[in-house]
Design a protein around this motif. Sequence first.
Motif, PDB file in Angstrom:
ATOM      1  N   HIS A 280       0.842  -1.199   0.000  1.00  0.00           N
ATOM      2  CA  HIS A 280       0.000   0.000   0.000  1.00  0.00           C
ATOM      3  C   HIS A 280       0.883   1.258   0.000  1.00  0.00           C
ATOM      4  O   HIS A 280       0.577   2.220  -0.693  1.00  0.00           O
ATOM      5  CB  HIS A 280      -0.932  -0.028   1.222  1.00  0.00           C
ATOM      6  N   TRP A 281       1.955   1.249   0.749  1.00  0.00           N
ATOM      7  CA  TRP A 281       2.876   2.388   0.825  1.00  0.00           C
ATOM      8  C   TRP A 281       3.516   2.681  -0.541  1.00  0.00           C
ATOM      9  O   TRP A 281       3.599   3.824  -0.960  1.00  0.00           O
ATOM     10  CB  TRP A 281       3.949   2.113   1.887  1.00  0.00           C
ATOM     11  N   PHE A 282       3.945   1.637  -1.253  1.00  0.00           N
ATOM     12  CA  PHE A 282       4.553   1.820  -2.573  1.00  0.00           C
ATOM     13  C   PHE A 282       3.550   2.371  -3.581  1.00  0.00           C
ATOM     14  O   PHE A 282       3.897   3.192  -4.425  1.00  0.00           O
ATOM     15  CB  PHE A 282       5.157   0.509  -3.097  1.00  0.00           C
ATOM     16  N   LEU A 283       2.320   1.972  -3.497  1.00  0.00           N
ATOM     17  CA  LEU A 283       1.282   2.468  -4.390  1.00  0.00           C
ATOM     18  C   LEU A 283       1.062   3.971  -4.166  1.00  0.00           C
ATOM     19  O   LEU A 283       1.012   4.755  -5.119  1.00  0.00           O
ATOM     20  CB  LEU A 283      -0.029   1.699  -4.173  1.00  0.00           C
ATOM     21  N   VAL A 284       0.956   4.392  -2.907  1.00  0.00           N
ATOM     22  CA  VAL A 284       0.769   5.804  -2.582  1.00  0.00           C
ATOM     23  C   VAL A 284       1.985   6.616  -3.023  1.00  0.00           C
ATOM     24  O   VAL A 284       1.844   7.690  -3.616  1.00  0.00           O
ATOM     25  CB  VAL A 284       0.492   5.988  -1.070  1.00  0.00           C
ATOM     26  N   ALA A 285       3.172   6.105  -2.771  1.00  0.00           N
ATOM     27  CA  ALA A 285       4.394   6.814  -3.171  1.00  0.00           C
ATOM     28  C   ALA A 285       4.483   6.921  -4.691  1.00  0.00           C
ATOM     29  O   ALA A 285       4.877   7.958  -5.230  1.00  0.00           O
ATOM     30  CB  ALA A 285       5.621   6.104  -2.618  1.00  0.00           C
ATOM     31  N   GLY A 286       4.111   5.871  -5.397  1.00  0.00           N
ATOM     32  CA  GLY A 286       4.131   5.892  -6.861  1.00  0.00           C
ATOM     33  C   GLY A 286       3.150   6.908  -7.430  1.00  0.00           C
ATOM     34  O   GLY A 286       3.470   7.639  -8.369  1.00  0.00           O
ATOM     35  N   LEU A 287       1.954   6.964  -6.858  1.00  0.00           N
ATOM     36  CA  LEU A 287       0.963   7.943  -7.306  1.00  0.00           C
ATOM     37  C   LEU A 287       1.420   9.370  -7.013  1.00  0.00           C
ATOM     38  O   LEU A 287       1.235  10.269  -7.839  1.00  0.00           O
ATOM     39  CB  LEU A 287      -0.385   7.675  -6.638  1.00  0.00           C
ATOM     40  N   ALA A 288       2.036   9.589  -5.861  1.00  0.00           N
ATOM     41  CA  ALA A 288       2.546  10.914  -5.513  1.00  0.00           C
ATOM     42  C   ALA A 288       3.655  11.334  -6.480  1.00  0.00           C
ATOM     43  O   ALA A 288       3.715  12.485  -6.920  1.00  0.00           O
ATOM     44  CB  ALA A 288       3.051  10.944  -4.072  1.00  0.00           C
ATOM     45  N   ALA A 289       4.525  10.406  -6.825  1.00  0.00           N
ATOM     46  CA  ALA A 289       5.612  10.711  -7.765  1.00  0.00           C
ATOM     47  C   ALA A 289       5.053  11.026  -9.153  1.00  0.00           C
ATOM     48  O   ALA A 289       5.509  11.964  -9.819  1.00  0.00           O
ATOM     49  CB  ALA A 289       6.591   9.544  -7.833  1.00  0.00           C
TER      50      ALA A 289
END
Length: 145
Positions: free
Chosen positions: A5-14
């Motif tokens: 879940h953390w990687f998904l949020v970070a990817g969307l933010a990037a």
Amino acid sequence: MKPKHWFLVAGLAAALALIIALITILSTGTGPRGYVANHYTRAAELDIRGDDDNRAYTSAKPVTAVVREITAKWRPQSQTTDASGVYLRYSDDAVIVQPRQPGSVIHVMDADEAYRHYHSHVGHYWGWIGTHGESFRGRGPGAGK
């Protein structure tokens, strides 16, 4: 499950940050055309009639100061000076800086159109301008093969 879940949020933010950066870059313009638009005063009444791509700007600074500012940020492929002004050629655009009281008028236009309009000033220096701003000065037989 939390690490994914953390990687998904970070990817969307990037991805969002990248989109915002691209919009900012494209909206402010790049190259000499964007630089002039962002640093000088638009003067539509001075646009050259019959050329929809031409944009005129003014500055209270003298021609030499304006040319120094522009060429410090964007190095031209060719630069020609005569009594009427300074003519800067870039790959796609041309910037013409001429004296106008008080200060300068700056015309930004397509390089091909600038060559046609200012041929008597730049013809011996710019050579023939192709569709992509290349200069042709009579390459020898077999050139470009």
